[in-house]
Design a protein around this motif. Sequence first.
Motif, PDB file in Angstrom:
ATOM      1  N   VAL A 245       0.838  -1.214   0.075  1.00 32.83           N
ATOM      2  CA  VAL A 245      -0.212   0.043  -0.138  1.00 32.83           C
ATOM      3  C   VAL A 245       0.905   1.231  -0.007  1.00 32.83           C
ATOM      4  CG1 VAL A 245      -2.036  -1.029   1.035  1.00 32.83           C
ATOM      5  CG2 VAL A 245      -0.092  -0.061   2.312  1.00 32.83           C
ATOM      6  N   ASP A 246       2.078   1.029   0.479  1.00 29.29           N
ATOM      7  CA  ASP A 246       2.881   2.171   0.638  1.00 29.29           C
ATOM      8  C   ASP A 246       3.587   2.708  -0.876  1.00 29.29           C
ATOM      9  OD1 ASP A 246       2.475   2.753   3.172  1.00 29.29           O
ATOM     10  OD2 ASP A 246       4.086   1.488   3.675  1.00 29.29           O
ATOM     11  N   CYS A 247       3.598   1.528  -1.649  1.00 26.55           N
ATOM     12  CA  CYS A 247       4.236   1.755  -2.989  1.00 26.55           C
ATOM     13  C   CYS A 247       3.726   2.848  -3.873  1.00 26.55           C
ATOM     14  CB  CYS A 247       4.062   0.401  -3.748  1.00 26.55           C
ATOM     15  SG  CYS A 247       5.473  -0.701  -2.999  1.00 26.55           S
ATOM     16  N   TRP A 248       2.247   3.069  -3.508  1.00 27.12           N
ATOM     17  CA  TRP A 248       1.716   4.153  -4.515  1.00 27.12           C
ATOM     18  C   TRP A 248       2.283   5.177  -4.153  1.00 27.12           C
ATOM     19  CZ3 TRP A 248      -0.529   1.278  -7.556  1.00 27.12           C
ATOM     20  CH2 TRP A 248      -1.240   0.083  -7.509  1.00 27.12           C
ATOM     21  N   ARG A 249       2.664   5.767  -2.940  1.00 27.11           N
ATOM     22  CA  ARG A 249       3.096   6.910  -2.625  1.00 27.11           C
ATOM     23  C   ARG A 249       4.728   7.299  -2.792  1.00 27.11           C
ATOM     24  NH1 ARG A 249       6.467   7.818   1.669  1.00 27.11           N
ATOM     25  NH2 ARG A 249       5.462   5.725   2.654  1.00 27.11           N
ATOM     26  N   ILE A 250       5.337   5.890  -2.641  1.00 30.57           N
ATOM     27  CA  ILE A 250       6.690   5.934  -2.950  1.00 30.57           C
ATOM     28  C   ILE A 250       6.897   5.952  -4.330  1.00 30.57           C
ATOM     29  CG2 ILE A 250       8.710   4.378  -3.037  1.00 30.57           C
ATOM     30  CD1 ILE A 250       7.604   3.047  -0.319  1.00 30.57           C
ATOM     31  N   LEU A 251       6.258   5.371  -5.176  1.00 36.04           N
ATOM     32  CA  LEU A 251       6.187   5.362  -6.810  1.00 36.04           C
ATOM     33  C   LEU A 251       5.487   6.409  -7.488  1.00 36.04           C
ATOM     34  CD1 LEU A 251       5.785   1.476  -7.435  1.00 36.04           C
ATOM     35  CD2 LEU A 251       8.087   2.789  -7.463  1.00 36.04           C
ATOM     36  N   ASN A 252       4.958   7.058  -6.533  1.00 32.80           N
ATOM     37  CA  ASN A 252       4.054   8.248  -7.098  1.00 32.80           C
ATOM     38  C   ASN A 252       3.259   7.882  -8.238  1.00 32.80           C
ATOM     39  OD1 ASN A 252       3.199  10.973  -7.321  1.00 32.80           O
ATOM     40  ND2 ASN A 252       4.395  11.580  -8.981  1.00 32.80           N
ATOM     41  N   LYS A 253       2.357   6.684  -7.936  1.00 37.13           N
ATOM     42  CA  LYS A 253       1.576   5.951  -8.886  1.00 37.13           C
ATOM     43  C   LYS A 253       0.105   6.046  -8.281  1.00 37.13           C
ATOM     44  CE  LYS A 253       4.376   3.748 -11.943  1.00 37.13           C
ATOM     45  NZ  LYS A 253       3.982   3.321 -13.178  1.00 37.13           N
ATOM     46  N   ASP A 254      -0.790   6.265  -9.267  1.00 37.72           N
ATOM     47  CA  ASP A 254      -2.197   6.245  -8.849  1.00 37.72           C
ATOM     48  C   ASP A 254      -2.803   4.683  -9.141  1.00 37.72           C
ATOM     49  OD1 ASP A 254      -4.680   6.348  -8.743  1.00 37.72           O
ATOM     50  OD2 ASP A 254      -5.157   8.306  -9.864  1.00 37.72           O
TER      51      ASP A 254
END
Length: 322
Positions: A245-254
Amino acid sequence: MTQNVPAPQAFTPLDPRKFQDPNTTAKGERRASVALKRLETLWFNTGTLCNIACKNCYIESSPTNDRLAYLTAAEVAAYLDEAEAISQRPKTVAFTGGEPFMNPDMPAILETTLSRGYGALVLTNAMKPMMRPRVQSAIVDLVKRYGARLTFRVSLDHWRQDLHDDERGGASFDDTLEGLRWLHDNGVATAVAGRLLWGGTDEEMRAGYAALFAREKLKIDAADHAALVIFPEMDARIDVPEITVDCWRILNKDPGDVMCAASRMVVKRQGEAKPAVLACTLLPYDSQFELGTNLADALAPIKLNHPHCAKFCVLGGGSCKA
């Protein structure tokens, strides 16, 4: 134009502890999921039979693989009826295989789809099944009546003949180019799909295709990412990070940009009485991505519990949509 092809490299095998729990990664972190925003593309797999057997076909299509049976026009119509009944009328109805034109019902399926006002996208290798006179006549008639609402996306894995033929066998490059020329000459809206199987950058690949299209006098804009789709490669044997769930923020992905946020696929398994609805076009055999027999039951969020979710969709930015 030349392009060096890297020699096969040793790879780190997938950690067997990964992608085991739908809720938690191997490191104990909460696995990411993707909610369906809206059904923009409804896919139908018309059957896994194909006229050729590629070396690296993600769905293992071949002249002998009939694990996914042919869908009928009536079955397609029933799902279109349901999509409208549950207020999930898609923008595009898309067809993949196998080779869709192996299915004898394919012209009737396209008529069923287009006559209801949908845009239709057909993924094809543009080889002999599509080039049969009966099929050609049907395509010309459909284009005459429905125009650019019918689009073909032709699989031409590389702009170099030797590399495409190495993947697909025989003289497949020449056969596919013949089909591309026929589509072009008959006014069919046409796109091309390539692959990054042999390395190279997106820019290098587009330059190579642009030269090929110019040489063949094909009016396909290689710089247009809808007209020329270049897919990242998938290999479930190779290690890849799990998406948390943190990857969306880390990768700046929607998460709304991931394919399963806007699509579902209908398949019919050999021997089954009814078709089934899947979360993803890339995972036809994984039971955890099978969501029931109805579209209404298939609208729940999808846990990203497969290497393809990471490699192709999230990290690769790939999407099969129109």
